[in-house]
Scaffold this motif. Structure first.
Motif, PDB file in Angstrom:
ATOM      1  N   LEU A  11       3.332   2.849   6.464  1.00  0.00           N
ATOM      2  CA  LEU A  11       3.230   1.810   7.253  1.00  0.00           C
ATOM      3  C   LEU A  11       2.528   2.500   8.823  1.00  0.00           C
ATOM      4  O   LEU A  11       3.281   3.240   9.461  1.00  0.00           O
ATOM      5  CB  LEU A  11       4.651   1.003   7.844  1.00  0.00           C
ATOM      6  CG  LEU A  11       5.414   0.571   6.781  1.00  0.00           C
ATOM      7  CD1 LEU A  11       6.654  -0.116   7.262  1.00  0.00           C
ATOM      8  CD2 LEU A  11       4.588  -0.428   5.870  1.00  0.00           C
ATOM      9  N   TYR A  19      -1.453  -0.705   6.247  1.00  0.00           N
ATOM     10  CA  TYR A  19      -0.550   0.003   5.333  1.00  0.00           C
ATOM     11  C   TYR A  19      -1.440   0.613   4.112  1.00  0.00           C
ATOM     12  O   TYR A  19      -2.382   0.133   3.879  1.00  0.00           O
ATOM     13  CB  TYR A  19       0.905  -0.712   4.903  1.00  0.00           C
ATOM     14  CG  TYR A  19       0.416  -1.637   3.781  1.00  0.00           C
ATOM     15  CD1 TYR A  19       0.490  -1.430   2.430  1.00  0.00           C
ATOM     16  CD2 TYR A  19      -0.015  -3.128   4.009  1.00  0.00           C
ATOM     17  CE1 TYR A  19      -0.003  -2.321   1.340  1.00  0.00           C
ATOM     18  CE2 TYR A  19      -0.335  -4.184   3.037  1.00  0.00           C
ATOM     19  CZ  TYR A  19      -0.373  -3.574   1.720  1.00  0.00           C
ATOM     20  OH  TYR A  19      -0.667  -4.308   0.956  1.00  0.00           O
ATOM     21  N   TRP A  53       0.511  -4.955   7.732  1.00  0.00           N
ATOM     22  CA  TRP A  53       1.882  -4.954   7.771  1.00  0.00           C
ATOM     23  C   TRP A  53       2.430  -5.788   8.618  1.00  0.00           C
ATOM     24  O   TRP A  53       1.533  -5.426  10.031  1.00  0.00           O
ATOM     25  CB  TRP A  53       2.824  -4.012   7.145  1.00  0.00           C
ATOM     26  CG  TRP A  53       2.754  -2.860   8.515  1.00  0.00           C
ATOM     27  CD1 TRP A  53       1.931  -1.919   8.519  1.00  0.00           C
ATOM     28  CD2 TRP A  53       3.891  -2.592   9.099  1.00  0.00           C
ATOM     29  NE1 TRP A  53       2.182  -1.120   9.727  1.00  0.00           N
ATOM     30  CE2 TRP A  53       3.476  -1.664  10.167  1.00  0.00           C
ATOM     31  CE3 TRP A  53       5.098  -3.330   9.592  1.00  0.00           C
ATOM     32  CZ2 TRP A  53       4.292  -1.342  11.057  1.00  0.00           C
ATOM     33  CZ3 TRP A  53       6.073  -2.776  10.444  1.00  0.00           C
ATOM     34  CH2 TRP A  53       5.655  -1.834  11.319  1.00  0.00           C
ATOM     35  N   LEU A 111       3.946  -6.704   3.580  1.00  0.00           N
ATOM     36  CA  LEU A 111       2.932  -6.249   3.160  1.00  0.00           C
ATOM     37  C   LEU A 111       1.917  -7.273   2.591  1.00  0.00           C
ATOM     38  O   LEU A 111       2.017  -8.003   1.694  1.00  0.00           O
ATOM     39  CB  LEU A 111       3.287  -5.158   2.329  1.00  0.00           C
ATOM     40  CG  LEU A 111       4.355  -4.041   2.540  1.00  0.00           C
ATOM     41  CD1 LEU A 111       4.251  -3.183   1.247  1.00  0.00           C
ATOM     42  CD2 LEU A 111       3.850  -3.416   3.827  1.00  0.00           C
TER      43      LEU A 111
END
Length: 165
Positions: free
Chosen positions: A83, A89, A108, A119
């Protein structure tokens, strides 16, 4: 004609009166001789903000989370989710005992004031993935509706490092 002039004068007076701003009434001042001294009052400090009042720090939460997630037809899926601080991400998944390895990326976001992470993949053929934030060091995989997965198998990814982005 006089009626028209009279009517015009009345309307003008009303219009001017309506445009004039009202002045607040002056506060009555107490003479200094009659004022009684006021005892000091203890001031309590404001309580610390409740966790729900503090916005979730996405940049501070960013990091790398790793672990093994359940697999229907293999011993497990070794998973690494990075992240990034910029809201992107990367995910890497390796199926144990199989040659398959998948990777993906996207954005994200934190939801419910940091109780859940979503996500959103760049690939439109993949669905969003949801994780519950169990602690600053652990996220737990949720089902597609955002509910906890009821099983004895682990669904947790633990923080394994910081990100550089």
């Amino acid at each position: 004609m006089n009626r028209k002039l009279l009517l015009l004068a009345v309307l003008s007076t009303i219009a001017v009166a309506a445009c004039k701003p009202e002045q607040p009434p002056a506060e009555a001042a107490m003479p200094a001789a009659t004022a009684e001294p006021v005892a000091p009052v203890a001031v309590e400090s404001a309580p610390a903000a409740a966790p729900a009042d503090v916005p979730f720090d996405t940049k501070g939460f960013a990091g790398v989370f790793t672990g093994t997630l359940p697999c229907a037809d293999c011993p497990g899926i070794d998973t690494r989710v990075a992240l990034n601080r910029d809201g992107t991400y990367q995910i890497e998944e390796t199926y144990q005992g199989k040659p398959e390895r998948f990777s993906g990326d996207g954005t994200w976001t934190a939801e419910e004031n940091g109780k859940r992470v979503r996500l959103d993949p760049n690939s439109k053929s993949q669905e969003d993935r949801l994780f519950a934030v169990a602690s600053p060091e652990q996220i737990d995989q949720l089902d597609t509706a955002g509910n906890a997965i009821e099983t004895t198998m682990p669904h947790s990814l633990k923080r394994s490092g910081a990100v550089t982005q």
